[in-house]
Motif scaffolding. Structure first.
Motif, PDB file in Angstrom:
ATOM      1  N   SER A 181       5.546  -0.448   2.807  1.00 28.84           N
ATOM      2  CA  SER A 181       6.091  -0.871   4.012  1.00 28.84           C
ATOM      3  C   SER A 181       5.601  -1.676   4.656  1.00 28.84           C
ATOM      4  O   SER A 181       5.660  -2.383   5.437  1.00 28.84           O
ATOM      5  CB  SER A 181       6.618   0.199   4.702  1.00 28.84           C
ATOM      6  N   ALA A 182       3.830  -1.604   5.123  1.00 29.30           N
ATOM      7  CA  ALA A 182       2.950  -1.630   6.309  1.00 29.30           C
ATOM      8  C   ALA A 182       2.698  -3.157   5.127  1.00 29.30           C
ATOM      9  O   ALA A 182       3.096  -4.215   6.440  1.00 29.30           O
ATOM     10  CB  ALA A 182       1.407  -1.494   5.730  1.00 29.30           C
ATOM     11  N   VAL A 183       2.477  -3.631   4.413  1.00 29.98           N
ATOM     12  CA  VAL A 183       2.443  -5.141   3.773  1.00 29.98           C
ATOM     13  C   VAL A 183       4.083  -5.476   4.323  1.00 29.98           C
ATOM     14  O   VAL A 183       3.730  -7.260   4.770  1.00 29.98           O
ATOM     15  CB  VAL A 183       2.423  -5.294   2.271  1.00 29.98           C
ATOM     16  N   TYR A 184       5.475  -5.401   3.744  1.00 27.12           N
ATOM     17  CA  TYR A 184       6.367  -6.472   4.283  1.00 27.12           C
ATOM     18  C   TYR A 184       6.075  -6.069   5.740  1.00 27.12           C
ATOM     19  O   TYR A 184       6.980  -6.954   6.927  1.00 27.12           O
ATOM     20  CB  TYR A 184       7.476  -5.330   3.829  1.00 27.12           C
ATOM     21  N   GLY A 185       6.705  -4.776   6.794  1.00 27.01           N
ATOM     22  CA  GLY A 185       5.970  -5.393   7.964  1.00 27.01           C
ATOM     23  C   GLY A 185       5.325  -5.859   9.094  1.00 27.01           C
ATOM     24  O   GLY A 185       5.510  -6.654  10.025  1.00 27.01           O
ATOM     25  N   LEU A 186       3.958  -6.124   8.008  1.00 23.33           N
ATOM     26  CA  LEU A 186       2.263  -6.476   8.804  1.00 23.33           C
ATOM     27  C   LEU A 186       1.501  -7.592   8.220  1.00 23.33           C
ATOM     28  O   LEU A 186       1.136  -8.005   9.084  1.00 23.33           O
ATOM     29  CB  LEU A 186       2.025  -4.831   9.289  1.00 23.33           C
ATOM     30  N   MET A 187       1.822  -8.470   6.648  1.00 21.09           N
ATOM     31  CA  MET A 187       1.216  -8.555   6.649  1.00 21.09           C
ATOM     32  C   MET A 187       1.087 -10.425   6.810  1.00 21.09           C
ATOM     33  O   MET A 187       0.648 -10.599   7.479  1.00 21.09           O
ATOM     34  CB  MET A 187       1.323  -8.607   4.814  1.00 21.09           C
ATOM     35  N   PRO A 188       2.295 -10.914   7.131  1.00 20.74           N
ATOM     36  CA  PRO A 188       3.039 -12.233   7.575  1.00 20.74           C
ATOM     37  C   PRO A 188       1.731 -11.925   8.761  1.00 20.74           C
ATOM     38  O   PRO A 188       1.792 -13.538   9.401  1.00 20.74           O
ATOM     39  CB  PRO A 188       4.488 -11.612   8.419  1.00 20.74           C
ATOM     40  N   LEU A 189       2.677 -10.644   9.560  1.00 18.36           N
ATOM     41  CA  LEU A 189       0.857 -11.367  11.091  1.00 18.36           C
ATOM     42  C   LEU A 189      -0.282 -11.363  10.596  1.00 18.36           C
ATOM     43  O   LEU A 189      -1.068 -11.943  11.821  1.00 18.36           O
ATOM     44  CB  LEU A 189       1.864  -9.910  12.411  1.00 18.36           C
ATOM     45  N   GLU A 219       4.140 -21.974   6.383  1.00 19.33           N
ATOM     46  CA  GLU A 219       4.348 -22.255   4.792  1.00 19.33           C
ATOM     47  C   GLU A 219       3.826 -21.815   3.535  1.00 19.33           C
ATOM     48  O   GLU A 219       4.026 -21.189   2.674  1.00 19.33           O
ATOM     49  CB  GLU A 219       3.717 -24.071   4.800  1.00 19.33           C
ATOM     50  N   TYR A 220       1.505 -21.465   4.187  1.00 19.20           N
ATOM     51  CA  TYR A 220       1.375 -20.551   3.694  1.00 19.20           C
ATOM     52  C   TYR A 220       1.108 -18.830   3.405  1.00 19.20           C
ATOM     53  O   TYR A 220       1.517 -18.383   2.604  1.00 19.20           O
ATOM     54  CB  TYR A 220      -0.004 -20.446   3.552  1.00 19.20           C
ATOM     55  N   ILE A 221       1.661 -18.659   3.875  1.00 23.76           N
ATOM     56  CA  ILE A 221       2.033 -17.203   4.660  1.00 23.76           C
ATOM     57  C   ILE A 221       3.791 -16.652   3.562  1.00 23.76           C
ATOM     58  O   ILE A 221       3.159 -16.052   2.996  1.00 23.76           O
ATOM     59  CB  ILE A 221       3.045 -16.439   6.043  1.00 23.76           C
ATOM     60  N   GLY A 222       4.502 -17.689   3.366  1.00 23.70           N
ATOM     61  CA  GLY A 222       5.867 -17.603   2.653  1.00 23.70           C
ATOM     62  C   GLY A 222       5.605 -17.702   1.514  1.00 23.70           C
ATOM     63  O   GLY A 222       6.236 -16.803   0.304  1.00 23.70           O
ATOM     64  N   SER A 223       4.094 -17.817   1.167  1.00 24.75           N
ATOM     65  CA  SER A 223       4.396 -18.327  -0.197  1.00 24.75           C
ATOM     66  C   SER A 223       3.224 -17.514  -0.641  1.00 24.75           C
ATOM     67  O   SER A 223       3.544 -16.988  -2.063  1.00 24.75           O
ATOM     68  CB  SER A 223       3.197 -19.524  -0.425  1.00 24.75           C
ATOM     69  N   LEU A 224       2.543 -16.555   0.159  1.00 25.11           N
ATOM     70  CA  LEU A 224       1.401 -15.814  -0.023  1.00 25.11           C
ATOM     71  C   LEU A 224       2.560 -14.069  -0.309  1.00 25.11           C
ATOM     72  O   LEU A 224       1.940 -14.099  -1.462  1.00 25.11           O
ATOM     73  CB  LEU A 224       0.655 -15.657   0.972  1.00 25.11           C
ATOM     74  N   MET A 225       3.671 -14.170   0.376  1.00 23.73           N
ATOM     75  CA  MET A 225       4.121 -12.820   0.964  1.00 23.73           C
ATOM     76  C   MET A 225       5.123 -13.194  -0.905  1.00 23.73           C
ATOM     77  O   MET A 225       4.863 -12.023  -1.720  1.00 23.73           O
ATOM     78  CB  MET A 225       4.750 -12.903   1.740  1.00 23.73           C
ATOM     79  N   SER A 277      -5.989 -12.268  -4.562  1.00 21.91           N
ATOM     80  CA  SER A 277      -6.423 -10.893  -4.101  1.00 21.91           C
ATOM     81  C   SER A 277      -4.761 -10.374  -3.704  1.00 21.91           C
ATOM     82  O   SER A 277      -4.480  -8.823  -4.056  1.00 21.91           O
ATOM     83  CB  SER A 277      -6.937 -10.729  -2.549  1.00 21.91           C
ATOM     84  N   LEU A 278      -4.149 -10.807  -3.512  1.00 17.21           N
ATOM     85  CA  LEU A 278      -2.688 -10.178  -2.695  1.00 17.21           C
ATOM     86  C   LEU A 278      -1.376  -9.837  -3.812  1.00 17.21           C
ATOM     87  O   LEU A 278      -0.822  -9.433  -4.076  1.00 17.21           O
ATOM     88  CB  LEU A 278      -1.775 -11.812  -1.645  1.00 17.21           C
ATOM     89  N   LEU A 328      -5.352  -4.996   8.547  1.00 19.86           N
ATOM     90  CA  LEU A 328      -4.387  -4.480   7.817  1.00 19.86           C
ATOM     91  C   LEU A 328      -4.979  -3.871   6.208  1.00 19.86           C
ATOM     92  O   LEU A 328      -5.218  -2.959   5.290  1.00 19.86           O
ATOM     93  CB  LEU A 328      -2.730  -5.324   7.626  1.00 19.86           C
ATOM     94  N   LEU A 329      -5.583  -4.882   6.321  1.00 18.98           N
ATOM     95  CA  LEU A 329      -6.750  -5.187   4.516  1.00 18.98           C
ATOM     96  C   LEU A 329      -7.626  -3.783   4.458  1.00 18.98           C
ATOM     97  O   LEU A 329      -7.848  -3.031   3.692  1.00 18.98           O
ATOM     98  CB  LEU A 329      -7.113  -6.230   4.395  1.00 18.98           C
ATOM     99  N   GLY A 330      -8.047  -3.681   5.630  1.00 25.10           N
ATOM    100  CA  GLY A 330      -8.944  -1.892   5.666  1.00 25.10           C
ATOM    101  C   GLY A 330      -8.028  -1.074   5.811  1.00 25.10           C
ATOM    102  O   GLY A 330      -9.030   0.053   5.172  1.00 25.10           O
TER     103      GLY A 330
END
Length: 383
Positions: free
Chosen positions: A219-227, A237-243, A296-297, A356-358
């Protein structure tokens, strides 16, 4: 992957798997659509977080009340009933354009989705225990694969007007047709024994912790990883691909879990994937460039999406058939509780250097330590 789908054909569970995949496509599209379409209906974009929290609240409460419906009507009809509830929530959004109605609709959507998860999980958990891990792999691959496909709806279809909702409704109606008329072997109707607090306490603690950690992290990744990705200077354009890579990693790991479970215990498997995820996060923290972050992702998605199917398989091992549905309810309840709390805790880490990674690294390392202690104590007959 081919071996997993052989299990689907042998067990006659293709209809619920296909129906779930279609539902996941529609639900994934809707989840991304809701915050984007708020301005079109004159609603405050700032309400998107409240809508998400309301959805997870419905998911949490829905896990508690699906069992009587399942016991009375059976898996197939209960599945259709939950789909109809979800459809009602979709119809309400463009029809009732005020925030109170949207909050109620998203709560109903979460409630119905919880029912679908419990129904399908208990459906696939019934039967031969030797192929249970493969059936769960099919379930997770269908769920996460459909969700990832649903993300493409944002670019393929409009993000305003009624067209997106009509598209979602068509997919959901096809899902109903599949579950109603597709050939499938559903478990016999039976009265499930409700899990008392005493019986809940007797469930495998590592299984409950695994479900909780899965909710806390995903849930944390879904909610905060884009930010998080935006904060480190990446373009949209990179954010969508990485998710997308994160979710694809979760899909790709599903056939690996049952293969590893033949030689490793459930607790050891959770240790392995926690360590794997920790190494993936460390690589993302010390590495530079989009390429390193992509790997990594992807690896992190494999680690995180492996925990829940391992945990639920552990939690339901050796249970009597009438205890499986209540057990899946408890596991999903714990996962949902983690999903509500996870983003709130992770947001505090966003103010720190590693962000978030921390948070994800700390959570996986602590979980790994707990699982190692649980294994060392040897207090669990089923591990």
């Amino acid at each position: 992957m081919a071996n997993i789908f052989v299990t689907v054909r042998k067990s006659n569970i293709s209809a619920p798997v296909i129906a779930l995949t279609l539902f996941a496509v529609a639900s994934g599209y809707l989840m991304s659509l809701v915050p984007l379409i708020l301005p079109y209906y004159g609603l405050d974009v700032g309400m998107s977080s409240w809508l998400a929290s309301t959805f997870y609240a419905g998911l949490l409460l829905g896990t508690l009340f699906v069992e009587p419906i399942l016991s009375r009507y059976g898996h197939r009809h209960a599945f259709v009933g939950c789909l109809l509830g979800f459809i009602l929530s979709v119809v309400a959004l463009p029809s009732l354009t005020n925030i109170a109605s949207w909050l109620a609709a998203r709560f109903l959507a979460g409630y119905a989705e919880a029912g679908l998860f419990v129904i399908v999980e208990s459906w696939l958990l019934h039967g031969d225990e030797t192929t249970r891990a493969k059936r769960l792999g099919v379930y997770m691959a269908a769920l996460y694969g459909g969700t990832s496909i649903g993300q493409f709806g944002i670019s393929l279809f409009a993000t305003s007007g009624v067209v997106p909702f009509l598209t979602i409704l068509v997919i959901l109606l096809i899902s109903i047709v599949v579950i109603m008329f597709g050939h499938c072997q559903q478990p016999e109707k039976q009265v499930s024994s409700p899990l008392s607090l005493k019986r809940i306490g007797q469930l495998s603690q590592p299984a409950l912790i695994g479900s909780l950690v899965s909710g806390l992290t995903i849930s944390a990744v879904y909610g905060l990883m884009p930010l998080e990705l935006l904060n480190i200077g990446l373009q949209h354009e990179y954010i969508g691909s990485l998710m997308g890579l994160f979710i694809i990693g979760g899909v790709m790991v599903q056939p690996i879990v049952p293969w590893l479970s033949k030689s490793l215990s459930h607790i050891v498997l959770m240790v392995v994937f926690c360590l794997f995820g920790s190494v993936a996060i460390a690589a993302g923290l010390v590495g530079q460039g989009v390429g390193v972050l992509s790997i990594s992702l992807f690896a992190l998605g494999m680690a995180m999406f492996a925990l829940y199917p391992i945990a639920i398989n552990l939690g339901c091992t050796k249970l009597e058939p009438d205890a499986i549905v209540p057990a899946t309810q408890v596991m999903l309840f714990v996962y949902s509780a983690g999903s509500i709390v996870g983003p709130l805790i992770a947001e505090m880490f966003m103010r720190e250097e590693h962000g978030l990674l921390g948070y994800l690294l700390a959570t996986l390392v602590v979980t790994c330590g707990y699982m190692l202690l649980a294994k060392a104590r040897n207090r669990y007959v089923v591990t």
